[in-house]
Design an enzyme around this catalytic site. Structure first.
Site, PDB file in Angstrom:
ATOM      1  CB  CYS A 111      -0.928  -0.002   1.208  1.00 46.51           C
ATOM      2  SG  CYS A 111      -1.929  -1.487   1.294  1.00 46.51           S
ATOM      3  CG  HIS A 247      -3.093   3.131   2.604  1.00 45.34           C
ATOM      4  ND1 HIS A 247      -3.672   2.799   1.393  1.00 45.34           N
ATOM      5  CD2 HIS A 247      -3.143   2.016   3.383  1.00 45.34           C
ATOM      6  CE1 HIS A 247      -4.052   1.532   1.452  1.00 45.34           C
ATOM      7  NE2 HIS A 247      -3.744   1.040   2.641  1.00 45.34           N
ATOM      8  CG  ASN A 277      -6.764  -1.002   1.787  1.00 45.95           C
ATOM      9  OD1 ASN A 277      -6.079  -0.592   0.860  1.00 45.95           O
ATOM     10  ND2 ASN A 277      -6.248  -1.512   2.890  1.00 45.95           N
TER      11      ASN A 277
END
Ligand code: UT7
Length: 320
Positions: A111, A247, A277
């Site tokens: 990520c 994030h 996500n």
């Protein structure tokens, strides 16, 4: 010279899945997902691929920047879900765009991938070997989810975000990237096992495994510390930052970072509510959203920050 973000783009699959939709195919609920994570919907690829989403995001970013594909000298795509092991996603994007003068390669940093790509381009620009770059975060995470593991599959979505970075007098003030391989198993997915005439293994494909609480603790400890350090290193206070683009893993992580930096949640835009996500694509898709809505003005100072598999983390502070 430094790097300046001069255009952004993003692409999401057309198929939208709500928490209620998921509760019809597994033992979960809108109440659990929303209260634990803030996520309400996510987009899952049915017709799209990592490459098609990335190419669409790239085209939008080039148009937004007013840059032709042939002007690019560097393309870096961050992904853990490329369509092919090789050629790389970046080379596929180069081919689709006709970016004939670019050197293209991928980065795999979970990520944090978009931040790692940004940091790499910044180093290239500072060294004088790059003037116009395209960086992307692109994922089809739904293909590496165990759809019988409700503790992971409800969290993730698919999508791609891109940014064009140009060498300029103002822009990125500072970028950092970090990793801690000792905690790697907290979030992992095995590739194909060894399998050859001398060593036979079943070729079952693995799926994503996450120790959610360990990753959660790592994020709430590391992200505010890294942001404070990077801001301190360039003499900028959190109060001077217009937006913190983090994030998008869990709204509770973002709230905790906001609290630790003593900043209001209004400075922390979200797209996890809608997109879930999207790993490396979270930061650039959110950046594109706020850019297109005119929420960032020239001269504003913003922070970007990512964290995830590796474990890895990275942050950047820049003037828009
Ligand atoms: O992008 C990469 C970085 N990733 C992250 O940052 C993720 C960080 N971690 C998190 O966001 C959170 O840890 C999660 C959202 C993954 C999990 O939240 P949690 O508050 O830590 O929940 P938990 O794992 O402790 O699970 C609590 C309960 C369990 O039931 P019991 O054992 O208490 O009876 C789970 O079985 O919730 C249950 N559960 C679910 N229930 C309904 C787990 N998943 C689900 C689900 N629906 N989807």
């Amino acid at each position: 010279m430094t790097g300046r973000i001069c255009g952004t783009g993003s692409a999401l699959p057309h198929f939208r899945v709500t928490n209620d939709d998921l509760s019809k195919i597994m033992d979960t609920s809108d109440e659990w997902i929303k209260s634990r994570t803030g996520i309400e919907t996510r987009y899952l690829a049915t017709e799209e691929t990592t490459t098609s989403l990335a190419v669409e995001a790239a085209r939008q970013a080039l148009e937004n920047a007013g840059v032709e594909a042939a002007e690019l000298d560097t393309i870096i795509a961050a992904t853990v879900t490329p369509d092919k092991l090789f050629p790389t996603l970046s080379c596929e994007i180069q081919n689709a765009l006709g970016a004939v003068n670019a050197t293209a390669f991928d980065i795999s940093a979970g990520c944090s991938g978009f931040l790692f790509a940004l940091n790499t381009v910044q180093a290239y620009i500072e060294s004088g070997c790059c003037k116009k770059a395209l960086i992307l975060g692109a994922e089809v995470l739904s293909k590496i989810m165990d759809w019988e593991d409700r503790s992971t599959c409800v969290l993730f979505g698919d999508g791609a975000g891109a940014a064009v970075i140009c060498a300029d007098e103002t822009g990125i003030l500072k970028c950092v990237q970090r990793s801690d391989g000792t905690k790697g198993m907290a979030l992992h997915c095995y590739n194909r096992p060894v399998n050859n005439p001398y060593k036979k293994n079943p070729v079952d494909l693995d799926y994503t495994h996450m120790n959610g609480q360990e990753v959660y603790k790592f994020a709430v400890r590391t992200v505010p510390k890294t942001i404070s350090e990077i801001l301190g290193s360039v003499g900028v206070t959190p109060d001077e930052i217009s937006l913190f683009i983090l994030h998008q893993a869990n709204i509770r992580i973002i709230e905790s970072v906001a609290k630790r930096l003593n900043q209001p949640m209004e400075k922390f835009p979200l797209n996890l509510t809608e997109c879930g996500n999207i790993s490396a694509a979270s930061v650039p898709t959110l950046l594109d959203k706020v850019n297109r809505r005119g929420l960032i003005k020239k001269g504003d100072k913003i922070v970007l920050a990512g964290f995830g598999a590796g474990l890895t983390w990275g942050a950047a502070v820049l003037t828009w």
